[in-house]
Design a protein around this motif. Structure first.
Motif, PDB file in Angstrom:
ATOM      1  N   UNK A  56       0.824  -1.210   0.000  1.00  0.00           N
ATOM      2  CA  UNK A  56       0.000   0.000   0.000  1.00  0.00           C
ATOM      3  C   UNK A  56       0.855   1.256   0.000  1.00  0.00           C
ATOM      4  N   UNK A  57       1.931   1.252   0.778  1.00  0.00           N
ATOM      5  CA  UNK A  57       2.828   2.420   0.791  1.00  0.00           C
ATOM      6  C   UNK A  57       3.434   2.652  -0.585  1.00  0.00           C
ATOM      7  N   UNK A  58       3.852   1.574  -1.248  1.00  0.00           N
ATOM      8  CA  UNK A  58       4.421   1.716  -2.587  1.00  0.00           C
ATOM      9  C   UNK A  58       3.397   2.208  -3.597  1.00  0.00           C
ATOM     10  N   UNK A  59       2.168   1.684  -3.516  1.00  0.00           N
ATOM     11  CA  UNK A  59       1.117   2.094  -4.443  1.00  0.00           C
ATOM     12  C   UNK A  59       0.737   3.556  -4.224  1.00  0.00           C
ATOM     13  N   UNK A  60       0.584   3.952  -2.970  1.00  0.00           N
ATOM     14  CA  UNK A  60       0.238   5.351  -2.671  1.00  0.00           C
ATOM     15  C   UNK A  60       1.351   6.290  -3.134  1.00  0.00           C
ATOM     16  N   UNK A  61       2.600   5.888  -2.882  1.00  0.00           N
ATOM     17  CA  UNK A  61       3.713   6.711  -3.340  1.00  0.00           C
ATOM     18  C   UNK A  61       3.755   6.842  -4.855  1.00  0.00           C
ATOM     19  N   UNK A  62       3.501   5.737  -5.567  1.00  0.00           N
ATOM     20  CA  UNK A  62       3.473   5.798  -7.024  1.00  0.00           C
ATOM     21  C   UNK A  62       2.351   6.680  -7.542  1.00  0.00           C
ATOM     22  N   UNK A  63       1.176   6.577  -6.915  1.00  0.00           N
ATOM     23  CA  UNK A  63       0.068   7.439  -7.324  1.00  0.00           C
ATOM     24  C   UNK A  63       0.378   8.912  -7.058  1.00  0.00           C
ATOM     25  N   UNK A  64       1.024   9.190  -5.926  1.00  0.00           N
ATOM     26  CA  UNK A  64       1.346  10.573  -5.589  1.00  0.00           C
ATOM     27  C   UNK A  64       2.289  11.190  -6.623  1.00  0.00           C
ATOM     28  N   UNK A  85       8.287   5.739 -17.507  1.00  0.00           N
ATOM     29  CA  UNK A  85       7.282   4.746 -17.846  1.00  0.00           C
ATOM     30  C   UNK A  85       7.695   3.349 -17.374  1.00  0.00           C
ATOM     31  N   UNK A  86       8.940   2.971 -17.637  1.00  0.00           N
ATOM     32  CA  UNK A  86       9.409   1.645 -17.224  1.00  0.00           C
ATOM     33  C   UNK A  86       9.399   1.523 -15.700  1.00  0.00           C
ATOM     34  N   UNK A  87       9.883   2.558 -15.022  1.00  0.00           N
ATOM     35  CA  UNK A  87       9.914   2.522 -13.557  1.00  0.00           C
ATOM     36  C   UNK A  87       8.512   2.454 -12.974  1.00  0.00           C
ATOM     37  N   UNK A  88       7.595   3.266 -13.531  1.00  0.00           N
ATOM     38  CA  UNK A  88       6.233   3.298 -13.012  1.00  0.00           C
ATOM     39  C   UNK A  88       5.516   1.972 -13.228  1.00  0.00           C
ATOM     40  N   UNK A  89       5.676   1.388 -14.426  1.00  0.00           N
ATOM     41  CA  UNK A  89       4.965   0.151 -14.739  1.00  0.00           C
ATOM     42  C   UNK A  89       5.490  -1.015 -13.904  1.00  0.00           C
ATOM     43  N   UNK A  90       6.809  -1.190 -13.882  1.00  0.00           N
ATOM     44  CA  UNK A  90       7.359  -2.330 -13.149  1.00  0.00           C
ATOM     45  C   UNK A  90       7.283  -2.114 -11.644  1.00  0.00           C
ATOM     46  N   UNK A  92       4.943  -0.321 -10.162  1.00  0.00           N
ATOM     47  CA  UNK A  92       3.534  -0.498  -9.833  1.00  0.00           C
ATOM     48  C   UNK A  92       3.125  -1.954  -9.836  1.00  0.00           C
ATOM     49  N   UNK A  93       3.683  -2.730 -10.763  1.00  0.00           N
ATOM     50  CA  UNK A  93       3.371  -4.160 -10.804  1.00  0.00           C
ATOM     51  C   UNK A  93       3.894  -4.875  -9.565  1.00  0.00           C
ATOM     52  N   UNK A  94       5.107  -4.537  -9.134  1.00  0.00           N
ATOM     53  CA  UNK A  94       5.704  -5.181  -7.961  1.00  0.00           C
ATOM     54  C   UNK A  94       4.926  -4.833  -6.690  1.00  0.00           C
ATOM     55  N   UNK A  95       4.724  -3.545  -6.441  1.00  0.00           N
ATOM     56  CA  UNK A  95       4.017  -3.153  -5.224  1.00  0.00           C
ATOM     57  C   UNK A  95       2.550  -3.575  -5.280  1.00  0.00           C
ATOM     58  N   UNK A  96       1.967  -3.555  -6.485  1.00  0.00           N
ATOM     59  CA  UNK A  96       0.587  -4.005  -6.618  1.00  0.00           C
ATOM     60  C   UNK A  96       0.445  -5.490  -6.326  1.00  0.00           C
ATOM     61  N   UNK A  97       1.428  -6.284  -6.749  1.00  0.00           N
ATOM     62  CA  UNK A  97       1.399  -7.720  -6.459  1.00  0.00           C
ATOM     63  C   UNK A  97       1.498  -7.973  -4.957  1.00  0.00           C
ATOM     64  N   UNK A  98       2.358  -7.201  -4.269  1.00  0.00           N
ATOM     65  CA  UNK A  98       2.454  -7.319  -2.817  1.00  0.00           C
ATOM     66  C   UNK A  98       1.127  -6.958  -2.166  1.00  0.00           C
ATOM     67  N   UNK A  99       0.499  -5.907  -2.668  1.00  0.00           N
ATOM     68  CA  UNK A  99      -0.782  -5.482  -2.114  1.00  0.00           C
ATOM     69  C   UNK A  99      -1.855  -6.541  -2.326  1.00  0.00           C
ATOM     70  N   UNK A 100      -1.884  -7.130  -3.524  1.00  0.00           N
ATOM     71  CA  UNK A 100      -2.863  -8.179  -3.821  1.00  0.00           C
ATOM     72  C   UNK A 100      -2.656  -9.373  -2.900  1.00  0.00           C
ATOM     73  N   UNK A 101      -1.393  -9.786  -2.737  1.00  0.00           N
ATOM     74  CA  UNK A 101      -1.110 -10.942  -1.888  1.00  0.00           C
ATOM     75  C   UNK A 101      -1.506 -10.678  -0.442  1.00  0.00           C
ATOM     76  N   UNK A 102      -1.141  -9.497   0.068  1.00  0.00           N
ATOM     77  CA  UNK A 102      -1.481  -9.173   1.444  1.00  0.00           C
ATOM     78  C   UNK A 102      -2.978  -9.063   1.666  1.00  0.00           C
ATOM     79  N   UNK A 146      -0.817  -1.109 -19.538  1.00  0.00           N
ATOM     80  CA  UNK A 146       0.519  -0.543 -19.714  1.00  0.00           C
ATOM     81  C   UNK A 146       1.611  -1.588 -19.891  1.00  0.00           C
ATOM     82  N   UNK A 147       1.496  -2.733 -19.207  1.00  0.00           N
ATOM     83  CA  UNK A 147       2.557  -3.733 -19.304  1.00  0.00           C
ATOM     84  C   UNK A 147       2.359  -4.656 -20.505  1.00  0.00           C
ATOM     85  N   UNK A 148       1.138  -5.137 -20.700  1.00  0.00           N
ATOM     86  CA  UNK A 148       0.865  -6.078 -21.787  1.00  0.00           C
ATOM     87  C   UNK A 148       0.195  -5.424 -22.989  1.00  0.00           C
TER      88      UNK A 148
END
Length: 243
Positions: A56-64, A85-90, A92-102, A146-148
């Motif tokens: 959540x912290x990573x996702x909020x930071x990316x959105x900000x 773009x590359x940094x935001x997509x990858x 966001x995917x990493x932190x989003x995956x952590x958020x989904x798992x949690x 964005x990724x696919x």
């Protein structure tokens, strides 16, 4: 309809967000907690909670960064559009995956554990449903679009509209041509803000920051025999009645 969705609704949700917190603080300070269920179940919580909060912290930071920092600023400091773009997509995917798992683990423990399920309130169910919807929409936008997919530059449309809300000049026409998943994600975000004051999420504003500068608590060893506790008032009355 455009004015209602992209101007009226955001301001309405922000108003509820602010007034709701004031009302909650004035009328429900004892409920201003996490309502933790750790004593009921700790195995899944011990894994799901860190994943959820870090994600959540990573996702909020990316959105900000994506919504509040204009593209001209990142380019001015030497960050090209491709690198961003590359940094935001990858990222966001990493932190989003952590958020989904949690979030999946936190929801699962409330379903499979009977004691935790019984302690789950109606607002908890609303909160987890809203969170799940937000996460699904966000991951769809990040991964599928964005990724696919072919990608979408939200910083030229959605970010400009979002910043305009706080400058009291939202350009609602910028949202009309945005992909549907981005539109739903944006609307869901403001509805989520309106729900925030009435859920356990209010504990976010009560982080124990004061612990950093508060004075040390001094513990002193007691010397000599431990004094006996005075008798309870009820015991004193019983003794007097026996006399």
């Amino acid at each position: 309809m455009t004015t209602l969705l992209w101007i009226v609704l955001p301001y309405l949700c922000l108003t509820v967000f602010v007034i709701g917190h004031v009302w909650r603080w004035r009328h429900d300070q004892f409920g201003w907690t996490t309502h933790t269920s750790q004593v009921l179940e700790n195995r899944l919580l011990r894994l799901g909670s860190p994943l959820f909060h870090l994600g959540a912290l990573g996702v909020v930071g990316g959105h900000a960064v994506g919504l509040l920092v204009p593209a001209a600023v990142t380019e001015a400091v030497g960050i090209s559009e491709h690198v961003y773009h590359v940094t935001a997509v990858w990222g966001g995917t990493l932190t989003g995956t952590m958020l989904v798992a949690g979030l999946t683990l936190l929801i699962a423990r409330r379903i499979v554990n009977r004691r935790v399920r019984r302690a789950t309130t109606t607002m908890d169910k609303v909160l987890y449903t809203a969170l799940a919807a937000m996460v699904v929409l966000g991951m769809t936008a990040t991964v599928a679009t964005n990724l696919l997919g072919g990608g979408y530059d939200y910083r030229e449309t959605i970010a400009v509209w979002f910043r305009g809300i706080f400058w009291l000049h939202p350009q609602s026409e910028l949202m009309s041509d945005a992909p549907l998943v981005y539109q739903l994600h944006a609307l869901g975000g403001f509805v989520f803000l309106a729900l925030w004051p009435f859920t356990r999420l209010v504990h976010v504003w009560s982080a124990p920051i004061a612990y950093v500068w508060r004075p040390y608590v001094v513990y002193r060893q007691r010397r000599g025999p431990v004094p006996t506790a005075p008798p309870a008032p009820a015991a004193v009355r019983q003794a007097q009645l026996r006399r």
